[in-house]
Design an enzyme around this catalytic site. Structure first.
Site, PDB file in Angstrom:
ATOM      1  N   THR A  97       0.875  -1.181   0.000  1.00 31.30           N
ATOM      2  CA  THR A  97       0.000   0.000   0.000  1.00 31.30           C
ATOM      3  C   THR A  97       0.908   1.226   0.000  1.00 31.30           C
ATOM      4  O   THR A  97       1.529   1.548   1.017  1.00 31.30           O
ATOM      5  CB  THR A  97      -0.927   0.015   1.230  1.00 31.30           C
ATOM      6  OG1 THR A  97      -1.593  -1.245   1.320  1.00 31.30           O
ATOM      7  CG2 THR A  97      -1.955   1.125   1.101  1.00 31.30           C
ATOM      8  N   LYS A 172      -7.903   1.211  -2.472  1.00 32.78           N
ATOM      9  CA  LYS A 172      -7.373   0.697  -1.193  1.00 32.78           C
ATOM     10  C   LYS A 172      -7.334   1.807  -0.132  1.00 32.78           C
ATOM     11  O   LYS A 172      -7.676   1.578   1.028  1.00 32.78           O
ATOM     12  CB  LYS A 172      -5.972   0.105  -1.420  1.00 32.78           C
ATOM     13  CG  LYS A 172      -5.210  -0.269  -0.175  1.00 32.78           C
ATOM     14  CD  LYS A 172      -5.839  -1.421   0.580  1.00 32.78           C
ATOM     15  CE  LYS A 172      -5.155  -1.647   1.910  1.00 32.78           C
ATOM     16  NZ  LYS A 172      -5.877  -2.599   2.759  1.00 32.78           N
ATOM     17  N   LYS A 240       0.075   5.230   8.280  1.00 32.82           N
ATOM     18  CA  LYS A 240       0.633   5.519   6.935  1.00 32.82           C
ATOM     19  C   LYS A 240      -0.493   5.612   5.897  1.00 32.82           C
ATOM     20  O   LYS A 240      -0.520   6.527   5.077  1.00 32.82           O
ATOM     21  CB  LYS A 240       1.615   4.402   6.550  1.00 32.82           C
ATOM     22  CG  LYS A 240       1.906   4.317   5.047  1.00 32.82           C
ATOM     23  CD  LYS A 240       2.666   3.055   4.672  1.00 32.82           C
ATOM     24  CE  LYS A 240       1.934   1.761   4.866  1.00 32.82           C
ATOM     25  NZ  LYS A 240       1.264   1.142   3.772  1.00 32.82           N
TER      26      LYS A 240
END
Ligand code: NAP
Length: 299
Positions: A97, A172, A240
């Site tokens: 990701t 995502k 993050k």
């Protein structure tokens, strides 16, 4: 002959994913920065590489799942990196990701070597990786997606084509903005109830009989109630992902008021040293603010 895979990044997710490819008959060459994490795969029949480039050089598929954008740039563009070695017919699949902007740049640079690139981030966490039941969100050329599908079907149960390069990652980031916020507000509600003397098991009975019931919190609640924060998805990675979602919102002019506030809660928990714990440990930060714990007896 079985297709060959150069697999780079053997963390919580990468280890079981590489193992599933090996069990499915792929010829797997593995590389991890901390070499010892490759030991169990090598014992199970994987070949060892000493650099990302060495893992990539013979491979039909190059597969990566590392922590963040900086790590992806290092293994892809750095010395002995993937693009120094990738074959022109290879398909490069990245399940990290990372920033969609960085990913699109890597897709362009991969195309410059004659190879194809897919961003293919996942959801399903450690247990989904172990069982081969991940959900994939894929960006890139649809024809490349079709050629990669047999491999992705070993690793996951659902594969959603999202659009051009970066679209898988955009999906995502949206999905994790939702998931992080759902878990945080679940924890806030349970802290409020605990402060008033309502037991977590009583509160759970109510939530599970209401429209607030969710697969996420059904799964996470027993861990929260026991105080077990063994990392399935480390809190530092959820933080993050919220930072990446904020960047995406900023660049597209999309206000994200709730996710923005929730990001700061994860940031505070991370600053307290909880980054390596599962992201459900966000509850402990809220508990400390309120001076109460959300635990069942024995937890
Ligand atoms: P992890 O256990 O922390 O593993 C991170 C991996 O990245 C390790 O192999 C690490 O190598 C490698 N790495 C970090 N910096 C590097 C660098 N500069 N050069 C080379 N390798 C580097 O993380 P994870 O949970 O497997 O997650 C990996 C990715 O998948 C992340 O982007 C995460 O957001 C995403 N993801 C995770 C989950 C989950 O539930 N865990 C679910 C969906 C998506 P070392 O072993 O040497 O540190």
């Amino acid at each position: 002959m079985a297709p060959s895979v150069g697999f780079i990044g053997l963390g919580i997710m990468g280890q079981p994913m590489a193992m599933n490819l090996l069990k499915a008959g792929y010829s797997v060459t593995v590389y991890n920065r901390s070499l010892h994490k490759a030991d169990s795969l090598i014992s199970a029949g994987a070949k060892a590489a000493r650099s990302p480039g060495e893992a990539a050089q013979q491979a039909d598929f190059v597969y990566t799942i590392v922590s963040d954008s900086a790590a992806m740039e290092e293994i892809t563009l750095g010395k002995d990196g993937i693009l120094e070695a990738i074959r022109s017919e290879a398909i490069f699949i990245d399940s990290s990701t990372i920033s969609p902007v960085v990913s699109r740049k890597l897709a362009c640079q991969t195309a410059g070597k004659g190879a194809s690139f897919l961003d293919a981030p996942v959801t399903g966490s450690k247990h989904g990786a172990e069982k081969g039941e991940l959900t994939f969100m894929v960006g890139g050329d649809r024809e490349t997606f079709g050629r990669a599908l047999p491999l992705l079907e070993v690793l996951g149960k659902k594969h959603v084509y999202c659009g051009a390069h970066g679209a898988g990652l955009s999906a995502k980031l949206a999905q994790n903005a939702i998931q992080s916020t759902m878990l945080e507000i679940f924890c806030e509600g349970f802290v409020l109830a605990a402060k008033a003397g309502v037991k977590p098991e009583t509160m759970m009975e109510i939530v599970q009989s209401s429209m607030a019931r969710a697969a996420l919190t059904d799964f996470k609640a027993p861990f929260i109630f026991k105080g077990d924060f063994t990392p399935y998805f480390p809190l530092k990675w959820m933080h993050k992902d919220l930072e990446l979602a904020m960047e995406a919102g900023y660049s597209q002019g999309v206000p994200m008021p709730a996710a923005s506030a929730v990001k700061e809660v994860y940031a505070a928990a991370k600053a307290q040293g909880k980054g390596e714990l599962d992201y459900a440990a966000v509850v402990t930060f809220l508990e400390e603010l309120a001076g109460v714990k959300v635990r069942t007896s024995g937890g």
